[in-house]
Scaffold this active site. Structure first.
Site, PDB file in Angstrom:
ATOM      1  CG  HIS A 192      -7.503   3.363  -0.717  1.00  0.00           C
ATOM      2  ND1 HIS A 192      -6.841   2.714  -1.558  1.00  0.00           N
ATOM      3  CD2 HIS A 192      -6.946   3.867   0.143  1.00  0.00           C
ATOM      4  CE1 HIS A 192      -5.600   3.176  -1.404  1.00  0.00           C
ATOM      5  NE2 HIS A 192      -5.555   4.041  -0.186  1.00  0.00           N
ATOM      6  CG  ASP A 219      -1.483   5.570   2.868  1.00  0.00           C
ATOM      7  OD1 ASP A 219      -1.734   5.658   1.485  1.00  0.00           O
ATOM      8  OD2 ASP A 219      -2.195   6.323   3.618  1.00  0.00           O
ATOM      9  CG  ASP A 220       0.094   9.099   0.487  1.00  0.00           C
ATOM     10  OD1 ASP A 220       0.224   9.085  -0.576  1.00  0.00           O
ATOM     11  OD2 ASP A 220      -0.640   8.515   1.441  1.00  0.00           O
ATOM     12  CG  HIS A 274      -1.219   6.294  -2.548  1.00  0.00           C
ATOM     13  ND1 HIS A 274      -2.493   6.143  -3.282  1.00  0.00           N
ATOM     14  CD2 HIS A 274      -1.598   5.786  -1.328  1.00  0.00           C
ATOM     15  CE1 HIS A 274      -3.290   5.561  -2.400  1.00  0.00           C
ATOM     16  NE2 HIS A 274      -2.599   5.461  -1.248  1.00  0.00           N
ATOM     17  CD  GLU A 309      -7.731   6.746   4.576  1.00  0.00           C
ATOM     18  OE1 GLU A 309      -8.125   6.452   3.266  1.00  0.00           O
ATOM     19  OE2 GLU A 309      -6.397   7.265   4.748  1.00  0.00           O
ATOM     20  CG  HIS A 368      -1.803   1.074   1.461  1.00  0.00           C
ATOM     21  ND1 HIS A 368      -3.107   0.996   1.751  1.00  0.00           N
ATOM     22  CD2 HIS A 368      -1.950   2.273   0.753  1.00  0.00           C
ATOM     23  CE1 HIS A 368      -4.125   2.144   1.813  1.00  0.00           C
ATOM     24  NE2 HIS A 368      -2.936   3.090   1.178  1.00  0.00           N
TER      25      HIS A 368
HETATM   26  N1  HPA Z   1      -6.485   7.327   1.088  1.00  0.00           N
HETATM   27  C1  HPA Z   1      -7.123   7.870  -0.059  1.00  0.00           C
HETATM   28  N2  HPA Z   1      -6.596   8.191  -1.017  1.00  0.00           N
HETATM   29  C2  HPA Z   1      -5.346   8.445  -1.040  1.00  0.00           C
HETATM   30  C3  HPA Z   1      -4.648   8.003  -0.026  1.00  0.00           C
HETATM   31  C4  HPA Z   1      -5.048   7.296   1.091  1.00  0.00           C
HETATM   32  O1  HPA Z   1      -4.468   7.191   2.526  1.00  0.00           O
HETATM   33  N3  HPA Z   1      -3.145   8.363  -0.307  1.00  0.00           N
HETATM   34  C5  HPA Z   1      -3.101   8.933  -1.609  1.00  0.00           C
HETATM   35  N4  HPA Z   1      -4.457   8.934  -1.700  1.00  0.00           N
HETATM   36 ZN    ZN Z   2      -3.590   4.666   0.504  1.00  0.00          ZN
END
Ligand code: HPA
Ligand code: ZN
Length: 335
Positions: A196, A277-278, A18, A199, A16
């Site tokens: 996703h 994630d990021d 991006h 969350e 996971h």
């Molecule tokens: N959630 C939803 N969209 C996203 C995320 C995330 O954690 N990171 C980059 N786009």
């Molecule tokens: Zn994500």
């Protein structure tokens, strides 16, 4: 071996991530300068100082703005290569990364420019760093289903370079059901579906992702614990959850790492994995996520090994390379 040494050294998979969300401020400014793009932020320090988020949307606003400097094939190559070097340093040996083509095609960047740059880096990453990888195309769920379908059609000729499709961006109010027809078509074309869900959105979105999109893996999914029947289903069907602990704390899904439910989901028998994630936006790469959890949640060595084994079991690797990686994990633990 201490638990910190175990975390740092054990070979692991990331599921996971991006790629646009790996853009470090320094590289963002470098790419913006060579492309003559003006950023709203005056300096690297000013940009980093803006990385305080209230929720998913407040992050996404900055994430899309950062991605606006990416124009050339070389930009996507440099972005991806920088991530792969960081991943290799954390002993990530396999990675399945998301990309958001609409973020770029909507600015006039050709789909192929994005794909070629990312894929050239993934090939070099395998050759030079020994990291195997897969690429997952994410549809932006705040945009229309028609726009997602048009993006899918752009991807079909490149099916050999894209293993799956996913769903990201603003979750609340954009349920998986909105994209049912797109995912039907994507599955027909041979793309593996993930999404996703859970969350910021409710547990019902996780059920929708499974039932309506055919998702084989849920990204985040942490809000499943609000529905005991869903938790039981995820356990019974061993649906992998790609959990991102530092992301969840930064985006206020949990107040602190000590409040995170990852360990209880693991204890409940769910196939939980750890991911970043990021990373620059959320304060750390793969091993930073493990260390933060280990400290706040008193993770055991057995927990770490379970999470890491799950990362390979939940991957889209073929059986033979998956088994080879699992043997590497066992050998590392035995050493
Ligand atoms: N959630 C939803 N969209 C996203 C995320 C995330 O954690 N990171 C980059 N786009
Ligand atoms: Zn994500």
């Amino acid at each position: 071996m201490t638990i910190a040494e175990l975390i740092d050294g054990i070979p692991k998979a990331e599921l996971h991530l991006h790629i646009e969300g790996t853009l470090e401020p320094e590289l963002m400014f470098e790419i913006a300068a060579r492309n003559n793009v003006t950023l709203r932020f005056g300096s690297v320090e000013e940009l980093r100082a803006a990385y305080e988020f209230d929720d998913l949307q407040s992050f996404l606003d900055i994430y899309y703005e950062g991605a606006s400097c990416l124009l050339q094939e070389r930009d996507f190559y440099d972005l991806t290569m920088a991530y792969l070097r960081r991943a290799a340093a954390d002993n990530v040996v396999h990675t399945e990364i998301f990309f958001d083509p609409q973020t770029h095609t909507d600015r006039g960047v050709p789909f192929e420019t994005v794909l070629d740059g990312i894929c050239r880096a993934l090939e070099d990453g395998e050759k030079n760093l020994g990291i195997t990888s897969g690429l997952i195309l994410c549809f932006l769920r705040h945009l229309s289903a028609d726009a997602a379908m048009a993006t899918l059609k752009q991807a079909i000729p490149h099916r050999d370079r894209i293993v799956g499709v996913g769903l990201d961006s603003s979750e609340a109010g954009n349920p998986p059901s909105k994209f049912q027809a797109v995912f039907d078509r994507a599955r027909e074309e041979g793309f593996i579906p993930v999404a996703h869900a859970g969350e910021e959105g409710p547990p019902a979105y996780i059920d929708e992702a499974l039932d309506l999109l055919g998702a084989v893996r849920i990204d985040h999914g942490v809000r499943c614990d609000e529905d005991p029947d869903l938790v039981e289903r995820l356990r019974r069907e061993q649906v992998p959850l790609t959990v991102c602990p530092l992301s969840n704390v930064k985006l206020r899904v949990f107040d602190t790492m000590a409040d995170h439910n990852i360990q209880s989901l693991l204890a409940a028998g769910l196939c939980v994995t750890v991911n970043s994630d990021d990373p620059p936006y959320f304060g750390g790469y793969m091993n930073d996520n493990f260390h933060a959890m280990a400290t706040a949640l008193l993770l055991t060595e057995a927990d770490v090994v379970r999470l890491v084994r799950n990362s390979f079991l939940a991957s889209f690797l073929d059986e033979e390379p998956m088994e080879a990686y699992l043997r590497q994990v066992d050998e590392f633990v035995a050493s």
